[in-house]
Design a protein around this motif. Structure first.
Motif, mmCIF file in Angstrom:
data_model
loop_
_atom_site.group_PDB
_atom_site.id
_atom_site.type_symbol
_atom_site.label_atom_id
_atom_site.label_comp_id
_atom_site.label_asym_id
_atom_site.label_seq_id
_atom_site.Cartn_x
_atom_site.Cartn_y
_atom_site.Cartn_z
ATOM 1 N N GLN A 11 -9.359 16.212 18.537
ATOM 2 C CA GLN A 11 -9.892 17.324 18.145
ATOM 3 C C GLN A 11 -9.929 17.946 17.079
ATOM 4 O OE1 GLN A 11 -8.605 20.644 21.380
ATOM 5 N NE2 GLN A 11 -8.940 19.269 22.768
ATOM 6 N N LEU A 12 -8.798 17.574 16.306
ATOM 7 C CA LEU A 12 -8.729 17.704 14.906
ATOM 8 C C LEU A 12 -9.852 17.050 13.915
ATOM 9 C CD1 LEU A 12 -6.900 19.453 13.041
ATOM 10 C CD2 LEU A 12 -5.407 17.326 12.584
ATOM 11 N N ALA A 13 -10.231 16.085 14.287
ATOM 12 C CA ALA A 13 -11.211 15.223 13.804
ATOM 13 C C ALA A 13 -12.556 15.888 14.125
ATOM 14 C CB ALA A 13 -11.366 13.665 13.990
ATOM 15 N N ASP A 14 -12.759 16.520 15.214
ATOM 16 C CA ASP A 14 -14.167 17.242 15.492
ATOM 17 C C ASP A 14 -14.379 18.556 14.677
ATOM 18 O OD1 ASP A 14 -14.783 15.072 17.012
ATOM 19 O OD2 ASP A 14 -14.062 16.342 19.125
ATOM 20 N N LEU A 15 -13.001 19.286 14.834
ATOM 21 C CA LEU A 15 -12.986 20.476 14.058
ATOM 22 C C LEU A 15 -13.150 20.119 12.531
ATOM 23 C CD1 LEU A 15 -10.003 22.061 15.747
ATOM 24 C CD2 LEU A 15 -12.152 23.094 15.835
ATOM 25 N N ALA A 16 -12.590 19.374 11.788
ATOM 26 C CA ALA A 16 -12.826 18.854 10.432
ATOM 27 C C ALA A 16 -14.333 18.544 10.287
ATOM 28 C CB ALA A 16 -11.865 17.811 9.978
ATOM 29 N N ALA A 17 -14.977 17.847 10.966
ATOM 30 C CA ALA A 17 -16.412 17.471 10.803
ATOM 31 C C ALA A 17 -17.167 18.757 10.935
ATOM 32 C CB ALA A 17 -16.651 16.508 12.043
ATOM 33 N N GLU A 18 -17.039 19.728 12.000
ATOM 34 C CA GLU A 18 -17.499 20.867 11.991
ATOM 35 C C GLU A 18 -17.518 21.667 10.518
ATOM 36 O OE1 GLU A 18 -16.416 23.118 15.557
ATOM 37 O OE2 GLU A 18 -17.081 21.470 16.776
ATOM 38 N N ASN A 19 -16.147 21.604 10.212
ATOM 39 C CA ASN A 19 -15.864 22.506 9.085
ATOM 40 C C ASN A 19 -16.365 21.959 7.800
ATOM 41 O OD1 ASN A 19 -14.259 24.886 8.189
ATOM 42 N ND2 ASN A 19 -12.876 23.374 7.384
ATOM 43 N N SER A 20 -16.592 20.569 7.691
ATOM 44 C CA SER A 20 -17.245 20.170 6.444
ATOM 45 C C SER A 20 -18.647 20.199 6.411
ATOM 46 C CB SER A 20 -16.604 18.655 6.277
ATOM 47 O OG SER A 20 -17.239 17.888 7.251
ATOM 48 N N ALA A 21 -19.362 20.448 7.547
ATOM 49 C CA ALA A 21 -20.858 20.675 7.635
ATOM 50 C C ALA A 21 -21.255 21.762 6.916
ATOM 51 C CB ALA A 21 -21.287 20.562 9.009
ATOM 52 N N ASP A 22 -21.597 21.827 5.710
ATOM 53 C CA ASP A 22 -21.971 23.165 5.051
ATOM 54 C C ASP A 22 -23.162 23.788 5.784
ATOM 55 O OD1 ASP A 22 -21.802 21.232 1.737
ATOM 56 O OD2 ASP A 22 -20.266 22.613 3.010
ATOM 57 N N PRO A 23 -22.944 24.953 6.024
ATOM 58 C CA PRO A 23 -23.917 25.879 6.715
ATOM 59 C C PRO A 23 -24.951 26.268 5.574
ATOM 60 C CG PRO A 23 -22.019 27.090 6.268
ATOM 61 C CD PRO A 23 -21.684 25.725 6.085
ATOM 62 N N GLN A 24 -26.246 26.167 6.058
ATOM 63 C CA GLN A 24 -27.248 26.705 5.179
ATOM 64 C C GLN A 24 -27.263 28.105 4.676
ATOM 65 O OE1 GLN A 24 -30.784 25.897 7.415
ATOM 66 N NE2 GLN A 24 -31.411 24.284 6.093
ATOM 67 N N PRO A 25 -27.247 28.574 3.274
ATOM 68 C CA PRO A 25 -27.479 29.899 2.930
ATOM 69 C C PRO A 25 -28.501 30.571 3.912
ATOM 70 C CG PRO A 25 -27.368 28.247 1.262
ATOM 71 C CD PRO A 25 -27.589 27.431 2.511
ATOM 72 N N GLU A 26 -28.335 31.949 3.859
ATOM 73 C CA GLU A 26 -29.032 32.658 4.866
ATOM 74 C C GLU A 26 -30.680 32.777 4.388
ATOM 75 O OE1 GLU A 26 -28.637 34.667 7.782
ATOM 76 O OE2 GLU A 26 -27.039 33.711 7.876
ATOM 77 N N SER A 27 -30.690 32.650 2.974
ATOM 78 C CA SER A 27 -32.069 32.544 2.200
ATOM 79 C C SER A 27 -32.758 31.517 2.628
ATOM 80 C CB SER A 27 -31.856 32.945 0.806
ATOM 81 O OG SER A 27 -31.274 31.662 0.175
ATOM 82 N N GLU A 28 -32.001 30.200 2.897
ATOM 83 C CA GLU A 28 -32.980 29.094 3.384
ATOM 84 C C GLU A 28 -33.219 29.123 4.762
ATOM 85 O OE1 GLU A 28 -30.745 25.582 1.961
ATOM 86 O OE2 GLU A 28 -30.398 26.527 -0.128
ATOM 87 N N LYS A 29 -32.303 29.795 5.562
ATOM 88 C CA LYS A 29 -32.675 29.953 6.943
ATOM 89 C C LYS A 29 -34.022 30.258 7.377
ATOM 90 C CE LYS A 29 -27.930 29.799 8.706
ATOM 91 N NZ LYS A 29 -26.784 30.709 9.437
ATOM 92 N N ASN A 30 -34.415 31.307 6.529
ATOM 93 C CA ASN A 30 -35.392 32.180 6.832
ATOM 94 C C ASN A 30 -36.809 31.396 6.599
ATOM 95 O OD1 ASN A 30 -34.140 34.001 8.057
ATOM 96 N ND2 ASN A 30 -33.949 35.304 6.138
#
Length: 196
Positions: free
Chosen positions: A175-194
């Motif tokens: 679970q820690l590895a899964d959480l770390a993988a989720e955490n390291s995935a950089d979310p797209q900035p709001e301006s790029e999502k649109n």
């Protein structure tokens, strides 16, 4: 001279005099508090840490009260407990620092920030991720990983079979590895999502 000092009994009621009755244990403990504080301040060189050490010593002494041998010096017995507690805390603190340094040095350098700061951030992130684990899994991982207990000893602490402890540690790591993988995935900035 040393033999003379050891063979001369202290006056009755003195903290270093032999304790002969269980009822005297608590009274002797209270009388020894100033000496415990003084010894703790000598060991720790810090008032707050000394107070914590005295408290730990008292808790341990009360828990082990049945192990105290009547007719022996309570003060010496308490000082032994205090000294052992002090060195145990130092070993634990030293081991925790080693683990943190290992984590820091194992981190890949980042081009976005200085590597040392990045390592500190990663350690802080790890601490935050640990708190996202369920209580039982976090407890298992801390006991086996950080505190270096064997699976069997950790199982005794939690009053579960060793196999259960192994399973909890395994699930916690996954679970820690899964959480770390989720955490390291950089979310797209709001301006790029649109932008489509």
């Amino acid at each position: 001279m040393k033999d003379l000092l050891l063979s001369t009994p202290a006056p009755e009621g003195h903290p270093s005099s032999p304790v002969t009755k269980k009822g005297n244990f608590h009274r002797g403990l209270l009388q020894t508090l100033p000496d415990l504080r003084g010894f703790a301040r000598f060991l720790t060189r810090d008032t707050a840490a000394a107070d914590d050490l005295v408290q730990d010593t008292i808790v341990r002494a009360l828990a082990a009260q049945d192990q105290f041998q009547e007719g022996t010096a309570l003060k010496a017995w308490l000082f032994t407990i205090q000294r052992n507690a002090f060195y145990e805390q130092n070993r634990r603190r030293s081991r925790e620092q080693e683990i943190m340094q290992d984590i820091e040095f194992d981190m890949r350098p980042s081009t976005a920030a200085p590597s040392r700061q990045h390592a500190r951030d990663a350690v802080q992130d790890l601490g935050e991720l640990l708190w996202k684990l369920p209580d039982l899994l976090r407890e298992a991982l801390i006991l086996v990983g950080a505190q270096e207990l064997s699976y069997e000893d950790a199982a005794r602490v939690c009053n579960v079979p060793a196999g259960t402890m192994r399973a909890r540690v395994s699930r916690a790591r996954a679970q820690l590895a899964d959480l770390a993988a989720e955490n390291s995935a950089d979310p797209q900035p709001e301006s790029e999502k649109n932008i489509v």
